[in-house]
Design a protein around this motif. Structure first.
Motif, short mmCIF file in Angstrom:
data_model
loop_
_atom_site.label_atom_id
_atom_site.label_comp_id
_atom_site.label_asym_id
_atom_site.label_seq_id
_atom_site.Cartn_x
_atom_site.Cartn_y
_atom_site.Cartn_z
N THR A 79 0.83 -1.20 0.00
CA THR A 79 0.00 0.00 0.00
C THR A 79 0.87 1.26 0.00
O THR A 79 0.65 2.17 -0.80
CB THR A 79 -0.94 0.00 1.22
OG1 THR A 79 -1.74 -1.18 1.21
CG2 THR A 79 -1.85 1.22 1.21
N LYS A 80 1.84 1.29 0.92
CA LYS A 80 2.84 2.36 0.95
C LYS A 80 4.14 1.78 1.49
O LYS A 80 4.12 0.93 2.39
CB LYS A 80 2.39 3.55 1.82
CG LYS A 80 1.31 4.41 1.21
CD LYS A 80 0.97 5.61 2.09
CE LYS A 80 1.98 6.72 1.96
NZ LYS A 80 1.54 7.96 2.64
N TRP A 81 5.25 2.27 0.98
CA TRP A 81 6.54 1.75 1.44
C TRP A 81 6.80 2.08 2.90
O TRP A 81 7.68 1.49 3.52
CB TRP A 81 7.66 2.32 0.58
CG TRP A 81 7.77 1.66 -0.75
CD1 TRP A 81 6.97 0.68 -1.24
CD2 TRP A 81 8.73 1.94 -1.76
NE1 TRP A 81 7.36 0.33 -2.50
CE2 TRP A 81 8.45 1.09 -2.85
CE3 TRP A 81 9.80 2.84 -1.87
CZ2 TRP A 81 9.20 1.10 -4.01
CZ3 TRP A 81 10.55 2.84 -3.02
CH2 TRP A 81 10.26 1.99 -4.09
N SER A 82 6.09 3.01 3.46
CA SER A 82 6.27 3.32 4.88
C SER A 82 5.94 2.14 5.77
O SER A 82 6.28 2.14 6.96
CB SER A 82 5.40 4.53 5.27
OG SER A 82 4.03 4.27 5.00
N GLY A 83 5.31 1.10 5.22
CA GLY A 83 5.03 -0.09 6.00
C GLY A 83 6.19 -1.05 6.11
O GLY A 83 6.15 -1.99 6.92
N ALA A 84 7.25 -0.85 5.33
CA ALA A 84 8.36 -1.80 5.32
C ALA A 84 9.04 -1.95 6.69
O ALA A 84 9.38 -3.08 7.07
CB ALA A 84 9.38 -1.40 4.26
N ILE A 93 3.79 -3.07 22.61
CA ILE A 93 3.19 -1.78 22.21
C ILE A 93 4.27 -0.81 21.77
O ILE A 93 4.15 -0.15 20.72
CB ILE A 93 2.37 -1.21 23.39
CG1 ILE A 93 1.14 -2.08 23.66
CG2 ILE A 93 1.94 0.23 23.10
CD1 ILE A 93 0.42 -1.72 24.95
N LEU A 94 5.34 -0.72 22.54
CA LEU A 94 6.42 0.22 22.20
C LEU A 94 7.10 -0.19 20.90
O LEU A 94 7.47 0.67 20.09
CB LEU A 94 7.44 0.26 23.34
CG LEU A 94 6.95 0.89 24.65
CD1 LEU A 94 7.99 0.70 25.74
CD2 LEU A 94 6.63 2.37 24.47
N CYS A 95 7.28 -1.48 20.68
CA CYS A 95 7.93 -1.95 19.45
C CYS A 95 7.10 -1.59 18.22
O CYS A 95 7.63 -1.07 17.24
CB CYS A 95 8.13 -3.47 19.54
SG CYS A 95 8.85 -4.20 18.05
N ALA A 96 5.79 -1.86 18.28
CA ALA A 96 4.94 -1.56 17.14
C ALA A 96 4.84 -0.06 16.90
O ALA A 96 4.88 0.41 15.75
CB ALA A 96 3.54 -2.14 17.37
N LEU A 97 4.73 0.71 17.97
CA LEU A 97 4.64 2.16 17.81
C LEU A 97 5.93 2.73 17.23
O LEU A 97 5.91 3.61 16.36
CB LEU A 97 4.30 2.81 19.14
CG LEU A 97 3.91 4.30 19.07
CD1 LEU A 97 2.79 4.59 20.04
CD2 LEU A 97 5.09 5.20 19.37
N ALA A 98 7.06 2.20 17.68
CA ALA A 98 8.35 2.66 17.16
C ALA A 98 8.46 2.35 15.67
O ALA A 98 9.01 3.16 14.90
CB ALA A 98 9.49 2.01 17.93
N ALA A 99 7.96 1.19 15.23
CA ALA A 99 8.04 0.83 13.81
C ALA A 99 7.24 1.79 12.94
O ALA A 99 7.62 2.05 11.79
CB ALA A 99 7.53 -0.60 13.62
#
Length: 586
Positions: A302-307, A488-494
């Motif tokens: 969808t967008k490369w920002s997801g990589a 939570i912190l890991c996903a938010l940081a990504a």
């Protein structure tokens, strides 16, 4: 006991020792650091059986909730008494009924008057039109310069040109937007329909994810409710823009990994019950992990920002497997490296194959010059002796990706609503998707001057509470080794930290919607801390429930206050100015 026969003197009679529970004694902390924490009021976590440490029981559901549940004392006190079978059924299925009710509330908000404003707002001017041509010919095409006016006219005209367009984002999000256009036509409702569906489903997913993480249906529903009233999530759920779709696939991948974590740990617990050890190489078939990898591929498609999320969740899954082995008594060694390596191979490879598959429409388009997707004919026009063994579509696609990368990293054109990621959590610079200033008698204006705006801004009280929630999660992760806070912190940081590498690029606050669900989970975890432990004193629980309830009510009020500028309602100019709390919001 009061004994009138003894002159009404209160006498403490010796009680039967067997009838009085002994006071709970806490074990003496072993280390100096533990004693220092205990002196500050911290209590060590209670020891629980290994099976429950691996897979804590769910709060309710079939197999957990008893067949007959006693009536609620609160409802009985209020004079409400449901038939026992009905009450027991509601308690048994509360884990689904509660999240579904919250999702219904979110859906009503998002679909109400979805076709307003009747315009292509902000980047809808790109994605709605790209989606139409993608479904029409398999690749994005160009449009005439007056296409927006023709599409939104009383008698709309849809007439894209025959040439391919250079687009800088992969096609998944536009395929999804175009599905609504196939069902409801090239109208505002049509190109926003599927995004609103995904926005509603994401609320349901977050409620279920919160329930699984915190083992509390109440906290799961609180998480879903808070996401449903976040202004940024709400606005993007009602706009045909790609970032909400990125968020949806990210959240879906995270939720599937959570399910995979519980399933693999349950398998490990069953192995221990059989007398077998934890030192085995393979934790079994992992369909939920592979499904999460597919979602990550669709996110990047969808967008490369997801990589960056692929790397983050690969590491998270590896850590979860490794920690499960250690908890079960496994030895530290090559198997820890194997967990990370297998996570990287299974997730990374599946996500990569999925991403490549999202380009199928472009790949199958004609390689003849001027007849296929943008740069589809590049390999035929640029033969190579070195790379000639590669299929023409692969060489062309690689060159197309090089052009997309060059565009994205060099996008430095100034924009009125661009912002720096440092200001995002403070909601420093929102994005105006749509604005009009109708006069008296126009668009429902009843004063001398009015304003009509769709402002992409998070609910301020929620985001500002989110800062405190992140600090609380950091404390829980560092001081208590709470895996939920770490996740939570890991996903938010990504979803957040990679943007700091592009501070000179033209970026916007609405990119932050990708990590909004995890900001909400941080606030929900903090609310759980405010509520207190289940075995706390009644006064402590009452105070906690009061504080948590006031916070949730304040956030909901804040959403309702900004609702007119989330939905483009016509309001007097003075009321619009009253909602511009910061100068940077104008």
């Amino acid at each position: 006991m009061d004994h009138p026969e003894r002159g009404g003197v209160t006498v403490l009679e010796p009680a039967d020792p067997a009838a009085v529970p002994a006071p709970r004694t806490e074990p003496e902390p072993a280390s100096r650091w533990a004693r220092a924490l205990a002196g500050a009021g911290y209590r060590a976590l209670r020891r629980t059986p290994l099976e429950q440490q691996l897979v804590p029981p769910m709060p309710d559901g079939p197999g957990v909730t008893p067949a007959t549940v006693p009536p609620s004392p609160l409802l009985v006190r209020l004079g409400v008494r449901l038939p026992d079978p009905v009450w027991s059924w509601l308690c048994r299925w509360a884990g689904w009924l509660g999240p579904l009710a919250v999702a219904l509330f979110a859906g009503v908000l998002r679909f109400a008057n979805l076709g307003s404003p009747h315009a292509l707002i902000f980047d809808e001017t790109y994605y709605a039109k790209d989606a139409y041509t993608l479904w029409d010919r398999g690749f994005e095409g160009n449009w005439p310069s007056d296409a927006n006016a023709l599409i939104t006219a009383p008698n709309p005209v849809v007439s894209p040109s025959d040439t391919a367009a250079f687009v800088v984002h992969p096609p998944v999000g536009k395929w999804i937007i175009g599905l609504g256009e196939q069902w409801f036509g090239m109208t505002p409702f049509g190109w926003r329909f599927m995004v609103a569906v995904l926005g509603t489903l994401s609320v349901l997913m977050l409620a279920r994810i919160g329930r699984r993480m915190f083992r509390s249906t109440l906290l799961g529903c609180v998480a879903g409710l808070l996401l449903s009233v976040d202004g940024l999530h709400f606005v993007l759920s009602r706009s045909a823009i790609l970032d909400l779709i990125v968020m949806f696939w990210f959240l879906a991948a995270f939720g599937l990994l959570l399910v995979d974590r519980d399933k693999s740990r349950a398998r490990l617990a069953a192995r221990l019950e059989q007398g077998l050890g934890a030192d085995w190489w393979h934790l079994g078939w992992r369909p939920y992990r592979l499904a999460a990898a597919v979602c990550l591929g669709l996110m990047t498609g969808t967008k490369w920002s997801g990589a960056p999320a692929i790397l983050a969740l690969v590491l998270l899954a590896g850590f979860w497997d490794s920690s499960a082995r250690r908890l079960a008594g496994g030895r530290v060694g090559l198997r820890d490296l194997w967990d990370f390596a297998w996570s990287a191979v299974s997730v990374g490879l599946t996500a990569g194959v999925t991403y490549l598959a999202t380009w199928t429409g472009w790949i199958l388009s004609s390689p003849e010059s001027g007849k296929g997707g943008y740069l589809r004919d590049w390999a035929a026009l640029n033969p190579s002796d070195t790379w000639g063994w590669m299929p023409d579509w692969a060489r062309s696609l690689w060159h197309y990706h090089h052009e997309i990368w060059h565009f994205n990293v060099n996008l430095h054109d100034p924009h009125t609503y661009q912002s720096n990621p440092w200001s995002w959590l403070l909601v420093g610079r929102p994005v105006s998707f749509f604005y009009e200033s109708p006069k008296n008698g126009q668009a429902g204006c009843t004063t001398a001057e009015c304003a009509r705006e769709v402002l992409a801004i998070g609910t301020p009280f929620l985001w500002w509470a989110g800062i405190a929630g992140l600090l609380y999660c950091l404390y829980r992760w560092v001081m208590r080794r709470d895996w939920r806070a770490g996740a939570i912190l890991c996903a938010l940081a990504a979803g957040y930290l990679p943007w700091f590498n592009y501070q000179a690029r033209t970026i916007f606050l609405f990119y932050a919607v990708c990590f909004v669900p995890f900001l909400v989970l941080a606030v929900t975890m903090m609310i759980g801390g405010i509520l207190g432990r289940s075995d706390a004193s009644p006064d402590r629980r009452l105070a906690g429930a009061t504080g948590a309830g006031l916070l949730v009510v304040a956030i909901m009020w804040n959403f309702l206050y900004f609702y007119p500028i989330y939905t483009g309602q016509t309001i007097p100019m003075d009321e619009w100015r009253a909602r511009m709390w910061l100068d940077t919001w104008i």
